[in-house]
Scaffold this motif. Sequence first.
Motif, PDB file in Angstrom:
ATOM      1  N   PRO A   1      86.561 -29.766   4.797  1.00  0.00           N
ATOM      2  CA  PRO A   1      86.575 -31.233   4.957  1.00  0.00           C
ATOM      3  C   PRO A   1      85.158 -31.787   5.010  1.00  0.00           C
ATOM      4  N   LYS A   2      84.939 -32.875   4.305  1.00  0.00           N
ATOM      5  CA  LYS A   2      83.599 -33.452   4.227  1.00  0.00           C
ATOM      6  C   LYS A   2      83.225 -34.233   5.487  1.00  0.00           C
ATOM      7  N   HIS A   3      84.197 -34.883   6.122  1.00  0.00           N
ATOM      8  CA  HIS A   3      83.918 -35.688   7.307  1.00  0.00           C
ATOM      9  C   HIS A   3      83.973 -34.837   8.581  1.00  0.00           C
ATOM     10  N   ALA A   4      83.024 -35.072   9.467  1.00  0.00           N
ATOM     11  CA  ALA A   4      82.911 -34.270  10.688  1.00  0.00           C
ATOM     12  C   ALA A   4      84.167 -34.336  11.554  1.00  0.00           C
TER      13      ALA A   4
ATOM     14  N   GLU B   1      98.825 -33.798  16.417  1.00  0.00           N
ATOM     15  CA  GLU B   1      99.084 -35.133  15.888  1.00  0.00           C
ATOM     16  C   GLU B   1      98.491 -35.273  14.489  1.00  0.00           C
ATOM     17  N   VAL B   2      98.952 -34.394  13.622  1.00  0.00           N
ATOM     18  CA  VAL B   2      98.483 -34.381  12.243  1.00  0.00           C
ATOM     19  C   VAL B   2      99.708 -34.271  11.346  1.00  0.00           C
ATOM     20  N   SER B   3      99.741 -35.041  10.284  1.00  0.00           N
ATOM     21  CA  SER B   3     100.900 -35.030   9.394  1.00  0.00           C
ATOM     22  C   SER B   3     100.991 -33.718   8.627  1.00  0.00           C
ATOM     23  N   ARG B   4     102.183 -33.420   8.184  1.00  0.00           N
ATOM     24  CA  ARG B   4     102.407 -32.216   7.385  1.00  0.00           C
ATOM     25  C   ARG B   4     101.567 -32.257   6.108  1.00  0.00           C
ATOM     26  N   LYS B   5     101.449 -33.443   5.537  1.00  0.00           N
ATOM     27  CA  LYS B   5     100.670 -33.605   4.314  1.00  0.00           C
ATOM     28  C   LYS B   5      99.211 -33.218   4.542  1.00  0.00           C
ATOM     29  N   THR B   6      98.669 -33.639   5.688  1.00  0.00           N
ATOM     30  CA  THR B   6      97.284 -33.310   6.010  1.00  0.00           C
ATOM     31  C   THR B   6      97.125 -31.813   6.253  1.00  0.00           C
ATOM     32  N   LEU B   7      98.092 -31.230   6.957  1.00  0.00           N
ATOM     33  CA  LEU B   7      98.055 -29.791   7.210  1.00  0.00           C
ATOM     34  C   LEU B   7      98.063 -29.013   5.893  1.00  0.00           C
ATOM     35  N   GLU B   8      98.883 -29.442   4.971  1.00  0.00           N
ATOM     36  CA  GLU B   8      98.956 -28.763   3.678  1.00  0.00           C
ATOM     37  C   GLU B   8      97.654 -28.933   2.893  1.00  0.00           C
ATOM     38  N   ARG B   9      97.055 -30.116   3.020  1.00  0.00           N
ATOM     39  CA  ARG B   9      95.792 -30.367   2.309  1.00  0.00           C
ATOM     40  C   ARG B   9      94.655 -29.513   2.870  1.00  0.00           C
ATOM     41  N   GLN B  10      94.693 -29.250   4.158  1.00  0.00           N
ATOM     42  CA  GLN B  10      93.641 -28.475   4.810  1.00  0.00           C
ATOM     43  C   GLN B  10      94.018 -27.005   4.978  1.00  0.00           C
ATOM     44  N   ARG B  11      95.094 -26.598   4.341  1.00  0.00           N
ATOM     45  CA  ARG B  11      95.647 -25.255   4.523  1.00  0.00           C
ATOM     46  C   ARG B  11      94.610 -24.145   4.316  1.00  0.00           C
ATOM     47  N   LYS B  12      93.894 -24.178   3.208  1.00  0.00           N
ATOM     48  CA  LYS B  12      92.949 -23.112   2.889  1.00  0.00           C
ATOM     49  C   LYS B  12      91.853 -23.006   3.950  1.00  0.00           C
ATOM     50  N   TYR B  13      91.329 -24.159   4.338  1.00  0.00           N
ATOM     51  CA  TYR B  13      90.239 -24.166   5.317  1.00  0.00           C
ATOM     52  C   TYR B  13      90.718 -23.643   6.668  1.00  0.00           C
ATOM     53  N   ILE B  14      91.873 -24.103   7.108  1.00  0.00           N
ATOM     54  CA  ILE B  14      92.405 -23.683   8.408  1.00  0.00           C
ATOM     55  C   ILE B  14      92.679 -22.184   8.430  1.00  0.00           C
ATOM     56  N   ILE B  15      93.300 -21.678   7.378  1.00  0.00           N
ATOM     57  CA  ILE B  15      93.594 -20.241   7.316  1.00  0.00           C
ATOM     58  C   ILE B  15      92.303 -19.429   7.355  1.00  0.00           C
ATOM     59  N   ALA B  16      91.318 -19.855   6.594  1.00  0.00           N
ATOM     60  CA  ALA B  16      90.041 -19.126   6.556  1.00  0.00           C
ATOM     61  C   ALA B  16      89.386 -19.088   7.924  1.00  0.00           C
TER      62      ALA B  16
ATOM     63  N   LEU C   1      89.105  -9.942   3.062  1.00  0.00           N
ATOM     64  CA  LEU C   1      90.189 -10.470   3.886  1.00  0.00           C
ATOM     65  C   LEU C   1      90.727 -11.772   3.303  1.00  0.00           C
ATOM     66  N   LEU C   2      89.828 -12.638   2.860  1.00  0.00           N
ATOM     67  CA  LEU C   2      90.243 -13.905   2.254  1.00  0.00           C
ATOM     68  C   LEU C   2      91.073 -13.677   0.994  1.00  0.00           C
ATOM     69  N   SER C   3      90.691 -12.662   0.230  1.00  0.00           N
ATOM     70  CA  SER C   3      91.400 -12.391  -1.030  1.00  0.00           C
ATOM     71  C   SER C   3      92.858 -12.023  -0.797  1.00  0.00           C
TER      72      SER C   3
ATOM     73  N   PHE D   1      85.319 -17.507  -1.338  1.00  0.00           N
ATOM     74  CA  PHE D   1      84.244 -18.314  -0.766  1.00  0.00           C
ATOM     75  C   PHE D   1      84.107 -19.641  -1.518  1.00  0.00           C
ATOM     76  N   GLU D   2      84.277 -19.582  -2.833  1.00  0.00           N
ATOM     77  CA  GLU D   2      84.151 -20.800  -3.632  1.00  0.00           C
ATOM     78  C   GLU D   2      85.246 -21.802  -3.260  1.00  0.00           C
ATOM     79  N   GLU D   3      86.476 -21.299  -3.120  1.00  0.00           N
ATOM     80  CA  GLU D   3      87.577 -22.176  -2.729  1.00  0.00           C
ATOM     81  C   GLU D   3      87.365 -22.727  -1.330  1.00  0.00           C
ATOM     82  N   LEU D   4      86.841 -21.885  -0.442  1.00  0.00           N
ATOM     83  CA  LEU D   4      86.590 -22.325   0.933  1.00  0.00           C
ATOM     84  C   LEU D   4      85.552 -23.441   0.953  1.00  0.00           C
TER      85      LEU D   4
END
Length: 247
Positions: free
Chosen positions: A169-172, A211-226, A153-155, A161-164
């Motif tokens: 994000p490292k911080h809780a 309340e999250v910037s577009r830049k942050t959303l784009e940076r976290q895109r892979k994690y959020i989608i997964a 599904l991720l593919s 999995f490696e990209e995920l």
Amino acid sequence: MLLSIIQGIFKTKPNMNELATLAKAGDEEVMNDLLFASTSFLKKTASFVCKRPIDKHDEEFTVALEGIHEAVFAFNSKENASFQTFAHLIIKRRLIDYIRKENSRNKRLILLEPNNEESSEQHYMYDKQSIYTYTVDQLAKARKEELLGYNKLLSEYNLSFEELANATPKHADTRKTALQIAQIISESAELYKFLIDNKRLPLKELESLVEVSRKTLERQRKYIIAIVLLLNSDFALIKEFVKGETI
């Protein structure tokens, strides 16, 4: 009354979290309506666990029904992101316990041939280790199948999995915010459809909701989608394994 709402007065999917909370508080009418609204979900979950079609006449459906009752009274909206996800896990545990008990009841028997010094009675031995190994092996096989399915599904979204692992994000606090965003998408038919149809996040819509910037959303895109894909999947064993971290 509530049933008519569920069937379409508002023409929206019922908020299962709210129904579960009201049912837990003792509203029997809401409990009945929640169970009615969950019939398809119960059949689907039981069929997924049992690897065969399950209908209302099967004992497994009754077990699933007992599981959703248990889930209602154990559910805490502050600790559990989604009642349906939570209920899925409870039902799955109940069904696995049921299957284990049935395996024990229909235990494998080894016929011991009597020798000359033994009586002519037939002797049977309960092979506990075989049943235990069978159950563990079945669960391991199911978990492996889920991982393969999730990886496939991720593919489809050019993820792995490696990209995920690298994108997590490292911080809780940051991770928690990303999880909440994923939850918003997974529970919104419109946002989820956008993701499925376009294979990307609905950034414009999200900006007006969180309340999250577009830049942050784009940076976290892979994690959020997964995480969205996981939340809206039937990979219950994976969800349970990472429950403390993600769900």
